[in-house]
Design a protein around this motif. Sequence first.
Motif, PDB file in Angstrom:
ATOM      1  N   VAL A 148       0.843  -1.201   0.000  1.00 53.33           N
ATOM      2  CA  VAL A 148       0.000   0.000   0.000  1.00 53.33           C
ATOM      3  C   VAL A 148       0.880   1.253   0.000  1.00 53.33           C
ATOM      4  N   ALA A 149       1.912   1.257   0.836  1.00 59.64           N
ATOM      5  CA  ALA A 149       2.814   2.409   0.899  1.00 59.64           C
ATOM      6  C   ALA A 149       3.573   2.580  -0.416  1.00 59.64           C
ATOM      7  N   ALA A 186       2.599   1.798  -3.343  1.00 58.87           N
ATOM      8  CA  ALA A 186       1.687   2.245  -4.400  1.00 58.87           C
ATOM      9  C   ALA A 186       1.592   3.768  -4.470  1.00 58.87           C
ATOM     10  N   ALA A 187       1.949   4.459  -3.394  1.00 69.62           N
ATOM     11  CA  ALA A 187       1.923   5.923  -3.408  1.00 69.62           C
ATOM     12  C   ALA A 187       3.024   6.495  -4.296  1.00 69.62           C
ATOM     13  N   ASP A 188       4.025   5.678  -4.618  1.00 69.71           N
ATOM     14  CA  ASP A 188       5.125   6.089  -5.495  1.00 69.71           C
ATOM     15  C   ASP A 188       5.031   5.244  -6.754  1.00 69.71           C
ATOM     16  N   SER A 217       6.862   1.722  -7.787  1.00 67.51           N
ATOM     17  CA  SER A 217       6.046   0.515  -7.915  1.00 67.51           C
ATOM     18  C   SER A 217       6.298  -0.178  -9.249  1.00 67.51           C
ATOM     19  N   ALA A 241      -2.894  -0.123  -3.962  1.00 69.34           N
ATOM     20  CA  ALA A 241      -3.207   1.007  -3.082  1.00 69.34           C
ATOM     21  C   ALA A 241      -4.476   0.760  -2.278  1.00 69.34           C
TER      22      ALA A 241
END
Length: 255
Positions: free
Chosen positions: A42-43, A45-47, A51, A69
């Motif tokens: 999940v973390a 996926a913010a980048d 990813s 995410a």
Amino acid sequence: MLVVLPPSETKAAGGRGRPLDLDALSFPSLNPTRKVLVDELVALAADVPASRAALDLSERQDDEIARNAALWTSPTAPALRRYTGVLYDALDPASLTPAARRRLLVCSALFGLVGGTDPIPAYRLSGGSALPGRAGDTAPQGSSTGTSLRTLWRPELMPLLAEVDDLVVDLRSGPYAALGPARGAVTLDVHSEAADGSRTVVSHANKSHKGHAARLLASSRRRPRDAGGVLALLRDAGLRVEQAGEHALVLVVPR
């Protein structure tokens, strides 16, 4: 008898189940590691660029990152419905009885080992992936920067599979078998035979044959105790199977 399957890169979208609840999955001892990996995905996926690099994705596959995410909030579906592709088409899990589906396990890079009826969300993480920043052994050559998931899963999955009372038939592909080798499990390779008797190892097409074999094994009322029993079951179903070692079988198909 339990049959361990590989997952698939492709996964069905959506689902009707409630969002991911790790306590609803089989093998609760794996939950701490599952939570760590879900949170990391999940973390990550913010980048989006990171990813793509870690998961070996192209820009056209950014929807896979969006799935990661939403791992904690997206709907779930039974594992055997979530995974798609050649093997699962041949398995046709929707037509199996509940008892047959309970004999099927899936080895997942994200969840370790799940039962066929366990509710999971759609995700993207392969057995050969490496998440950035993981401590431990380096990832295999050719994978993204990071560390191999087998470093994380092997100490957990090997003893878990060793404690299984039933005979295990391991149909996993190499990267997933490496996450947690099942000692003493019966394995099945697929070889194609030409008219002159020469043989080659079947690669992509082996998924269909393994899916068919898994269906036969899960559906049977027989409970083999060793490789010889599995061989007899598959032969009686019309497959050409040979014993290649104490725990190793070969399914021979025409080229």
